[in-house]
Scaffold this active site. Structure first.
Site, PDB file in Angstrom:
ATOM      1  N   GLU A  31     -16.865  -4.219   5.055  1.00  0.00           N
ATOM      2  CA  GLU A  31     -16.532  -2.481   4.355  1.00  0.00           C
ATOM      3  C   GLU A  31     -14.373  -1.943   3.223  1.00  0.00           C
ATOM      4  O   GLU A  31     -13.947  -3.475   4.109  1.00  0.00           O
ATOM      5  CB  GLU A  31     -16.078  -1.226   5.664  1.00  0.00           C
TER       6      GLU A  31
ATOM      7  N   CYS B 189      -8.223   3.458   4.072  1.00  0.00           N
ATOM      8  CA  CYS B 189      -9.320   3.896   3.315  1.00  0.00           C
ATOM      9  C   CYS B 189      -9.769   5.369   3.147  1.00  0.00           C
ATOM     10  O   CYS B 189     -10.411   5.269   1.892  1.00  0.00           O
ATOM     11  CB  CYS B 189     -10.357   3.237   3.755  1.00  0.00           C
TER      12      CYS B 189
HETATM   13  P1  NAD Z   1      -6.871  -7.437   3.221  1.00  0.00           P
HETATM   14  O1  NAD Z   1      -7.669  -6.922   3.018  1.00  0.00           O
HETATM   15  O2  NAD Z   1      -5.759  -7.575   2.635  1.00  0.00           O
HETATM   16  O3  NAD Z   1      -7.260  -8.018   4.222  1.00  0.00           O
HETATM   17  C1  NAD Z   1      -7.850  -7.613   5.212  1.00  0.00           C
HETATM   18  C2  NAD Z   1      -7.905  -8.880   6.194  1.00  0.00           C
HETATM   19  O4  NAD Z   1      -8.390 -10.203   5.926  1.00  0.00           O
HETATM   20  C3  NAD Z   1      -6.970  -9.359   7.068  1.00  0.00           C
HETATM   21  O5  NAD Z   1      -7.061  -9.937   8.743  1.00  0.00           O
HETATM   22  C4  NAD Z   1      -6.492 -11.064   6.597  1.00  0.00           C
HETATM   23  O6  NAD Z   1      -5.787 -11.491   7.192  1.00  0.00           O
HETATM   24  C5  NAD Z   1      -7.881 -11.246   6.190  1.00  0.00           C
HETATM   25  N1  NAD Z   1      -8.338 -11.479   5.217  1.00  0.00           N
HETATM   26  C6  NAD Z   1      -6.561 -12.321   4.093  1.00  0.00           C
HETATM   27  N2  NAD Z   1      -7.067 -13.000   3.152  1.00  0.00           N
HETATM   28  C7  NAD Z   1      -8.226 -13.500   3.290  1.00  0.00           C
HETATM   29  C8  NAD Z   1      -9.188 -14.186   2.687  1.00  0.00           C
HETATM   30  N3  NAD Z   1      -8.964 -15.270   1.645  1.00  0.00           N
HETATM   31  N4  NAD Z   1     -10.306 -14.532   3.544  1.00  0.00           N
HETATM   32  C9  NAD Z   1     -10.506 -13.947   4.956  1.00  0.00           C
HETATM   33  N5  NAD Z   1     -10.139 -12.786   5.104  1.00  0.00           N
HETATM   34  C10 NAD Z   1      -8.830 -12.997   4.863  1.00  0.00           C
HETATM   35  O7  NAD Z   1      -6.651  -5.748   3.342  1.00  0.00           O
HETATM   36  P2  NAD Z   1      -4.995  -4.849   4.038  1.00  0.00           P
HETATM   37  O8  NAD Z   1      -4.169  -5.061   3.929  1.00  0.00           O
HETATM   38  O9  NAD Z   1      -4.842  -5.381   6.026  1.00  0.00           O
HETATM   39  O10 NAD Z   1      -5.618  -3.549   5.008  1.00  0.00           O
HETATM   40  C11 NAD Z   1      -6.313  -2.157   3.683  1.00  0.00           C
HETATM   41  C12 NAD Z   1      -7.331  -2.393   3.065  1.00  0.00           C
HETATM   42  O11 NAD Z   1      -8.456  -2.768   3.838  1.00  0.00           O
HETATM   43  C13 NAD Z   1      -7.452  -1.139   1.904  1.00  0.00           C
HETATM   44  O12 NAD Z   1      -8.262  -2.208   1.301  1.00  0.00           O
HETATM   45  C14 NAD Z   1      -8.304  -0.610   2.748  1.00  0.00           C
HETATM   46  O13 NAD Z   1      -9.589   0.891   1.364  1.00  0.00           O
HETATM   47  C15 NAD Z   1      -9.836  -1.539   3.439  1.00  0.00           C
HETATM   48  N6  NAD Z   1     -10.336  -0.674   4.523  1.00  0.00           N
HETATM   49  C16 NAD Z   1     -11.270  -0.302   4.841  1.00  0.00           C
HETATM   50  C17 NAD Z   1     -11.989   0.502   5.925  1.00  0.00           C
HETATM   51  C18 NAD Z   1     -13.147   0.835   5.793  1.00  0.00           C
HETATM   52  O14 NAD Z   1     -14.039   1.261   6.464  1.00  0.00           O
HETATM   53  N7  NAD Z   1     -13.648   0.789   4.503  1.00  0.00           N
HETATM   54  C19 NAD Z   1     -11.425   0.574   6.457  1.00  0.00           C
HETATM   55  C20 NAD Z   1     -10.165   0.360   6.805  1.00  0.00           C
HETATM   56  C21 NAD Z   1      -9.069  -0.600   5.454  1.00  0.00           C
END
Ligand code: NAD
Length: 515
Positions: A285, A319
């Site tokens: 997501e 999001c």
């Molecule tokens: P992010 O993608 O930076 O990080 C999300 C998670 O991924 C964290 O736990 C992070 O440690 C991990 N991560 C980072 N690099 C990685 C890699 N290379 N491989 C695997 N995991 C890795 O996102 P964020 O800043 O934590 O959250 C904000 C984003 O999340 C926004 O884009 C928002 O729209 C999205 N979001 C979407 C939903 C939805 O339901 N669609 C809900 C909440 C947030």
């Protein structure tokens, strides 16, 4: 068993609730700065290095110290989860569900304390933090019931010579990677869905919200969830991506976060590794560029309230946040006047204080990135309010509204993930829908109109996973609003819906010859 019902929110206009929250905040504040360990197979484990989590609304305030897992620990945690899966998968669905119901009870008891941790660690206002805990409780109650339902699948049509049945069985070891912005609700939802289905889990929380993950683990320990069913691994994202996701014993990945990371995970998971005997399942997501359409036949006062709270609730770091208001030209100026007068009343500051509606954005990177987008936005449109930092010790940015922006401009196309709203003028309702669909995303959207024919049309052509009418585009409720988006917003997995657990299960068909 009682029917599922959403947890109600705490009413902070009542003096006694405000006092209880103040007490919770004081108690949590006195316990900040502790060190937390990894939890592998129920054992507390230290890594060679640590990292720190700080309060975005009070930059110098240390929340906690966390272990920075390395590749060895990441491999160890997967092996542990793999071993525990051999026993956990045979625990009956009702028994697995009971752990969720018990955890929900504990969360109810610790509700304000958990909310207070979110006030400190991720800058949520009281109401936002309280809603986050309520949603986490909802996920536990909902998925617990769902597992019981999947535990007794409907009978299959029978042929005379055989007895046939279908059983839903778990997948294996799941890597759960949640974001920081719903640090309890999303983390709890993804993790509990995975393990209630009989899978074991490696939980890798965001490094911006590791403390909330540690609190969640405390709750699982309190309800005596068997050791190793959920394992906690804190550390850099790269560990999750390059070791956990790539590991041949990982069976599935449940990710919520940015599009960039989601796509990378999908790519890494798609590669078949030596010894791997399945195709990994990826549930992803991702981001959004969500729009609210304000039609010429709308209640403009209510639309202004809806846009304001969707755009600036939790600093726009949802999001589902409204980052585009698309307004039909007949009502454009009138709507903007109403909106701006409301936005100007928003108070920004340390969310420890009840009066502040917006706190600091999550970290320095986010702060700099949002300010960079504001700079671009000032060139792409007309700044109506905000556009600058707010005073104080946090990463405070004033709620910013930029009008007269073109649909192809940067601030309309890219996810900013902060308190920045772009306002676009549409010629008519059809044009508004066209603009609404004109991004790579498709998460949430809302339409304000009193016209039934337009509602009918938007239902058909507005391509978003969660479509709302005459209400805000944030605040999806478990059960009533199964949540997930189209296109680059993700795999539309519909968290909090009745299809969700199927993503963590596989069906086994069993037939026995009887005559
Ligand atoms: P992010 O993608 O930076 O990080 C999300 C998670 O991924 C964290 O736990 C992070 O440690 C991990 N991560 C980072 N690099 C990685 C890699 N290379 N491989 C695997 N995991 C890795 O996102 P964020 O800043 O934590 O959250 C904000 C984003 O999340 C926004 O884009 C928002 O729209 C999205 N979001 C979407 C939903 C939805 O339901 N669609 C809900 C909440 C947030």
């Amino acid at each position: 068993m009682r029917k599922f019902k959403n947890q109600s929110y705490t009413d902070f206009t009542k003096g006694e609730n405000r006092k209880a929250m103040e007490d919770a905040i004081a108690k949590v504040e006195s316990g900040l700065g502790k060190e937390y360990d990894l939890i592998i197979g129920g054992e507390r484990v230290k890594a060679k290095d640590t990292f720190k989590s700080y309060n975005p609304s009070n930059k110098g305030q240390l929340i906690g110290i966390f272990q920075k897992a390395d590749a060895n620990l990441a491999n160890r945690v997967i092996e542990t989860a793999y071993k525990v899966f051999e026993t956990w998968k045979f625990v009956l669905p009702e028994e697995r569900s009971r752990y969720l119901f018990k955890a929900a009870e504990v969360m109810r008891r610790r509700r304000l304390e958990l909310a207070a941790w979110m006030v400190f660690e991720v800058g949520k206002s009281w109401a936002e933090a309280d809603a986050d805990v309520a949603e986490a409780i909802d996920f536990l109650e909902f998925y617990g019931r769902e597992m019981i339902r999947y535990g007794s699948p409907p009978a299959l049509p029978q042929i005379p010579t055989e007895k046939s049945e279908l059983e839903y069985i778990p997948l294996g070891v799941g890597i759960i990677i949640p974001p920081w912005n719903f640090p309890l609700a999303i983390l709890c939802g993804m993790t509990s869905a995975a393990f209630v289905c009989g899978n074991t889990v490696v939980l890798k929380p965001s490094s911006d919200a590791p403390c909330i993950a540690a609190k969640f683990m405390e709750i699982l320990e309190e309800v005596n969830l068997p050791a190793g069913v959920v394992n906690l691994l804190t550390g850099p994202g790269a560990i999750a991506g390059e070791i956990l996701v790539a590991h041949p014993k990982a069976r599935f990945i449940a990710f919520t976060g940015s599009m960039e990371v989601g796509l990378r995970i999908n790519e890494v998971a798609a590669i078949h590794r030596l010894g791997q005997i399945w195709i990994k399942r990826v549930i992803a997501e991702m981001g959004g560029k969500d729009a609210i359409i304000v039609d010429s036949e709308a209640d403009l006062d209510s639309a202004a309230v809806g846009v304001m709270s969707s755009a600036f609730g939790y600093q726009g770091e949802k999001c589902s946040a409204c980052s585009r208001a698309i307004v039909v030209e007949d009502v454009y100026d009138e709507f903007l006047e109403k909106l701006i007068s409301k936005v100007k009343t928003i108070k920004v500051g340390d969310v420890k204080d009840y009066g502040n509606y917006m706190g600091g954005v999550i970290n320095e990177n986010a702060y700099n990135s949002i300010l960079k987008y504001i700079k671009i936005g000032k060139k792409e449109g007309r700044l109506l309010c905000g556009g600058e930092v707010a005073q104080g010790d946090g990463y405070f940015i004033k709620p910013t509204v930029i009008a007269d922006v073109d649909s192809k401009s940067t601030i309309v196309q890219e996810e900013i993930f902060g308190p920045v709203l772009a306002v676009l003028k549409a010629k008519d309702f059809d044009d508004a829908i066209k603009i609404g669909n004109d991004t790579i995303y498709g998460l949430t959207g809302s339409v304000y109109t009193k016209n039934r024919a337009k509602i009918k049309k938007a239902k058909k052509v507005f391509h978003v996973g969660n479509l709302y009418f005459n209400r805000k585009c944030t605040g999806a409720l478990v059960g009533s609003h199964p949540f997930g988006g189209f296109n680059m917003s993700g795999t539309d997995s519909k968290a909090g819906g009745s299809d969700y657990l199927l993503l963590f299960l596989q069906a086994k068909a069993i037939s026995e010859k009887v005559s």
